[in-house]
Each structure stands twice: as C-alpha cells, then as structure tokens.
Design a protein around this motif. Structure first.
Motif, PDB file in Angstrom:
ATOM      1  N   GLY A 288      -7.322 -23.019 -17.505  1.00 52.16           N
ATOM      2  CA  GLY A 288      -6.804 -22.890 -18.861  1.00 52.16           C
ATOM      3  C   GLY A 288      -5.378 -22.383 -18.958  1.00 52.16           C
ATOM      4  N   GLN A 291      -0.925 -25.465 -21.031  1.00 52.08           N
ATOM      5  CA  GLN A 291      -1.060 -25.780 -22.442  1.00 52.08           C
ATOM      6  C   GLN A 291      -0.507 -27.168 -22.756  1.00 52.08           C
ATOM      7  N   PRO A 313      -5.689 -16.962 -20.309  1.00 47.72           N
ATOM      8  CA  PRO A 313      -6.536 -17.931 -21.033  1.00 47.72           C
ATOM      9  C   PRO A 313      -7.932 -17.384 -21.258  1.00 47.72           C
ATOM     10  N   ASP A 317      -9.940 -22.151 -23.644  1.00 48.93           N
ATOM     11  CA  ASP A 317      -8.762 -22.823 -23.085  1.00 48.93           C
ATOM     12  C   ASP A 317      -9.082 -23.556 -21.787  1.00 48.93           C
TER      13      ASP A 317
END
Length: 448
Positions: A288, A291, A313, A317
């Motif tokens: 995660g 992004q 995260p 995520d």
C-alpha cells in the motif's frame, strides 16, 4: 522491442485458412525483419511442428507450402502426405491447392530454407524462389505465382489446431440471457468487504506488456457504463504504455456511486533488466505504499521519498488480490526469462499471503471456434488446454484461470462478453474475501 506483424490482408488470411480445418496461425519468421537468411529461418522455424510458408510477390500473389512435420535439417526427403503447395490471388475466389503427385513425398528437409519439391524458398539466402526440376508437384507457374519468383516478403507461420468442440462444457457457467448478467452486476454492486475499515477491494493487475491489463479495466468500465469506453491507455507498443501506477474506480452507471472495487494497473512485465515493472516495486504496491499516479522509473525501485509514496499505509491502501493477465495467443511462446520472472513475482506475492488469479485474454483470437461463437469458450479443447498449461506454468489451480474477451474493436456491448468479464470480477471479489478471512484467522478483527 517492436511487434512483428503479419502482412496478410483479411481476405488473404481467410483464403489461406480455408485450406485447413479449424486452426489459428502464429507468425514465427518474417524476412523483412529477420532477413532472407536460412540460418534466421531455421532458428525460428525448426522443431515447430506443422508450418505454412507464405510468400508475396509484386504480381499480387500469395503462395507457398504447408508441411505437417518438423524442420530438422536432416538433409533427407521427407514423406508427408499432408504437405501441399498453394497459390492465392485476388482474381480467384478460391485458392489453388496442389498435393504431391505420388501421394507420399512432402519436402526435402535441408539446411537451406524450404524445398517443397517444385519450389525452393530462401536458397542461397536470397529473395528469389528457385524452381526445382523433376519434382513431385505439378502446376502451372502462371496459376501458382503469376510467373513472378522475386519475393517482396516471406513469412512462416506455425499452424495450431483447435481440436474441435467437447461434448460437454469443461466448466459450467450460464452464458445466456440478461438474467445472468443482471445477477452478476447486482452481486458486484452490493459486495461489502469483510473488514469494516475497507470500503473497496483493491485488485492489482500484473502481466507482460500487451497482455490486456488496461483493456480489462476499460471493458469492465464499459459493461457498467452501458457502452464501450477507453479511459485507460491501450495499444500494441513493444514497451509498456502504462508508466504510472493507476487506480481505477468504476461507477455503477453514469453519475452513479462507485463500485466496491478498485482495479490497479501497473507497468507491464518485461524480460530485460531495467525494463518494465521491477519485482521490488510489486512488494511496495502490495503493502500500500504506492499511490495513484506514482511515476515508475524502470531503472530503479520505488523511492521512499518520492512523490506518491505513502509511508504509513493502512489495510484499505493494500492490495487484496493479484490477477495475472496473459494473452492466450502467446501462452505457448512465453520465453524462459518471462516464465522465470512470473515465478519470481508469484513467489514474492505468496510470501505476503495475497490470493492470486489469472485472466486469459484474447480467447477469440486464440481459437477460431470461439471467434465464431463466444459461447463455445467452455466447449473448446484448445482453450481448456491453454488453461491447463497456464496453471502448470504459474503453479496455480486450473480453477484460478479465467478466460475472458476484452472489448477492443467493438462499438457495442455483447451479452456473452459481458458475462465472462463480470464472472471474472465476481471471482476476484470472492478471493478478496479469502484474504480478509486469512487476516481474521491470524488474529486481526473484521470489525477494525
């Protein structure tokens, strides 16, 4: 690397295929790319099983020969009662087909191109076809090649049989009716992750360049929008068109709320070092840290201080399911390096306990019987065999391999295409639930 494409027109390919049963052609050699050299020809064509040579000339003829046995450079005359020569021209509705006059001789298996009795291609490493005297094939040069033996192009294709249809489906699925489609869409719309802190299941798409990752998102988006869309970049470039990490939410309909699913797209996997998605990057994605719109750099791993890197995260995520995307037309042609890279990726993902599925795309291009009627997909010997080969190659259960057809050239939706796509999404959500179950069993709470 660039994509080598066939020079056959749609009409020429149709006429050539009419000489066989239900087969598909896979391009092995192209003289304008690989050279008019016997060594290039044999390095790509030896040991490939049934092949057809396709020669082009300025007179507008497409002609050549088919052999059902391997090239092996034995230097011997090979008996092949299935071998034949052929000639195709726009002036004839049907192709000319000529078999051996003695019913046995097929070709001479030498080290210098293809010698099919009367015609010797690539002899002396030139684009000129040599006529061989005292052969076992009888035809008029005007009808076969327009008396033009100087080639403008020469190609060799492996001829792959599709083995007909099974009597009963190898996997049971209802491909008929809008009732099935509506039920699948409702399941997806109403899905709720088993962990309250997670609103949307996050599914990562991984695969070689050109396998159809971005096309799969576009296809799912199209089903829910009610018309064919193209939000994610797609195409046939030799290197990955996706250079950023992208997360795509899908709305239930135009202006509707987002589905409980996020499809995550990445750079394609490539063989060479410093090319395509790095294996260490996959770990960062799964955890995660990466992004939406993070810009990949193939020459280095994800940078912890880079723009788009999340240092802390949460579960929402992270990636909850990984889906490998493979082109059904290229499964048998995956290089040893690509197989090794896929194995390394799978090993890394296994360590992190993330469930994995496989999408087998372009099934209509891989099997003519499926191209004729998509409902033949679970009756096709060929597609069933491909799913078995993929399961062995990646080390997953055959039930994890999902054949689908993406929207690529269509303007309108097709009910059978939709059902295959939606069925794949339902399986992804079910495997996501398995991920949350594992977390719960490990001691974490579903109510977190």
């Amino acid at each position: 690397m660039s994509v080598v494409k066939s020079s056959l027109s749609v009409d020429q390919e149709k006429k050539l295929l009419s000489l066989f049963g239900h087969v598909r052609l896979h391009l092995l050699y192209k003289a304008s790319v690989h050279g008019y050299m016997s060594i290039a020809f044999h390095s790509r064509c030896d040991g490939q099983g049934p092949t057809v040579l396709v020669a082009y000339n300025k007179a507008g003829f497409v002609f050549g020969g088919y052999i059902s046995k391997d090239y092996a450079q034995t230097g011997q005359a090979i008996n092949d009662d299935k071998a034949f020569l052929y000639g195709i021209t726009d002036q004839r509705e049907k192709p000319l087909r000529v078999s051996s006059t003695d019913g046995q001789y097929g070709f001479t298996d030498g080290a210098y191109g293809l010698n099919v009795g009367a015609l010797w291609f690539l002899n002396n490493n030139t684009a000129t076809v040599q006529v061989v005297a005292g052969n076992c094939y009888a035809f008029e040069g005007e009808e076969m090649h327009g008396n033009d033996l100087q080639l403008t192009e020469c190609e060799v294709y492996r001829v792959e049989g599709c083995e007909g249809l099974l009597k009963t489906p190898w996997r049971k699925i209802d491909l008929e009716g809008y009732g099935t489609k509506d039920c699948l869409m409702d399941y997806i719309k109403n899905y709720k992750p088993e962990v309250k802190s997670v609103v949307q299941a996050r599914v990562l798409l991984v695969g070689p360049v050109g396998a159809g990752k971005s096309s799969f998102f576009n296809s799912i988006n199209s089903v829910f929008k009610g018309h064919v869309t193209g939000q994610a970049n797609t195409g046939s470039a030799g290197t990955s068109l996706t250079t950023q990490f992208r997360t795509y939410s899908i709305k239930a309909e135009q202006g509707g709320k987002a589905l409980p699913l996020v499809l995550c797209d990445t750079m394609g996997l490539e063989e060479g070092p410093g090319a395509g998605l790095d294996i260490d990057d996959i770990t960062s994605i799964l955890k995660g840290h990466v992004q939406d719109r993070y810009q990949f750099n193939p020459s280095m791993s994800v940078q912890t201080d880079g723009v788009g890197f999340c240092k802390s995260p949460s579960l929402k995520d992270m990636i909850h399911c990984v889906v490998y995307v493979l082109d059904a037309c290229k499964v048998t042609l995956l290089s040893a390096k690509m197989v090794d890279k896929l194995a390394a990726v799978r090993k890394r993902i296994n360590k992190m306990g993330v469930p994995q599925l496989v999408l087998l795309t372009k099934v209509d291009e891989a099997c003519p019987l499926v191209r004729e009627d998509l409902t033949n997909i679970y009756l096709s010997h060929y597609i069933e065999r491909m799913t078995r080969e993929v399961s062995v190659c990646l080390g997953v259960s055959q039930s994890c391999v999902l054949p689908v057809k993406n929207y690529s050239r269509e303007f309108e939706l097709d009910i059978h295409t939709d059902i295959l796509l939606l069925t794949a999404v339902v399986q992804m959500l079910r495997y996501t639930d398995d991920y949350f179950d594992d977390i719960y069993q490990a001691g974490d709470q579903k109510s977190e």
